[in-house]
Design an enzyme around this catalytic site. Sequence first.
Site, PDB file in Angstrom:
ATOM      1  N   PHE A 137     128.416 -94.693 -47.777  1.00  0.00           N
ATOM      2  CA  PHE A 137     127.028 -94.847 -48.249  1.00  0.00           C
ATOM      3  C   PHE A 137     126.744 -96.285 -48.703  1.00  0.00           C
ATOM      4  CE2 PHE A 137     126.207 -90.135 -49.631  1.00  0.00           C
ATOM      5  CZ  PHE A 137     126.292 -89.742 -48.308  1.00  0.00           C
TER       6      PHE A 137
ATOM      7  N   ASN B 143     132.891 -89.238 -46.607  1.00  0.00           N
ATOM      8  CA  ASN B 143     133.329 -90.544 -47.098  1.00  0.00           C
ATOM      9  C   ASN B 143     132.963 -90.848 -48.548  1.00  0.00           C
ATOM     10  OD1 ASN B 143     134.425 -91.208 -44.542  1.00  0.00           O
ATOM     11  ND2 ASN B 143     132.362 -91.638 -43.797  1.00  0.00           N
TER      12      ASN B 143
END
Length: 344
Positions: free
Chosen positions: A117, A182
């Site tokens: 992100f 992630n």
Amino acid sequence: MYRVIRNVLFLFDAEKVHRFTMAVLRIISSSSYVKRWFLLMTGPEEQPVNCFGIRFKNPVGLAAGFDKNAEYLNALEMLGFGFVEIGTVTPLPQAGNEKPRLFRLREDRALVNRMGFNNDGAEKIVKRLRKYRKQKNNIIIGGNIGKNKVTPNEEAWKDYEKCFLALFEVVDYFVVNVSSPNTPGLRDLQQKDSLKQILTHLQSLNNARIKPKPILLKIAPDLNTEDLNDIIDLAMEINLDGIVATNTTISRENLSTGTQKVQDIGAGGLSGAPLFKRSTELLHTIHERTGSRIPLIGSGGVMSAQDAFVKSKAGASLVQLYTGFIYEGPSLINKCVKALKLQY
């Protein structure tokens, strides 16, 4: 020609190449005349599709993660995409995971990423989108929203609220991302109670608006049957506007790439051709279980026009490209639009 260029570009770091090529396209597309000429000469014919109350000029879009910060919208519109999903956007800027974090598996026509992100944060991205909107461009923009890494899961709903409120006036629809592998612990938010808290809160904020925006959920391909059924039941219970199936996978099964290379790359979400079968199976399951009541976006492993057609037959109203776009180039957009024209 693209394959020649691609083979040269693939000699260099994947993330650096991404930024370089998109920067070049951004410069080219900055001229409205060049942009119109490019669309006229190479762009797909319009193939309008109405989905969750929005008219898309064609059903082929770009998945989230490619234009995280809404920097390349002019270029992506020039290439012929019917819609672009920006993000994932978080309330605060964050650098993401340590580099290198994007890898090619050429033998499998796949990518592994553990970006984490990385984005400029909601405030800066909103300013960029406002500037873009003033140019009267007509591409549909989805806002993919998530939580900051430092935000504990029990407070995640606050991050989704912040992003929703910040982006509301500048995007056409929202995608709640609780399925990226992630960000540590993020996929735990796919559990029914956590997910219901986030989605019902966003819907309450949305329904208070004069013109609510569609809210979709992006799911992981690695869900077990029980969790998938819970999500489907919840989606129907709260009248969710749509589902994006699917995000990347943590699986490494049936790869042609050598085991040692895969191990050296390490953790991250796998996208591309190996993801196609599983993501399409989930797409079909959701379509069957919901009785076509919830619009679906088919994402995951679309590497050819035939893949797009199969996604559509499995229940997708729209399809998204990412890894296929990198491996096959801009011509894939036009090919997919033509293939989907047969379906519609």
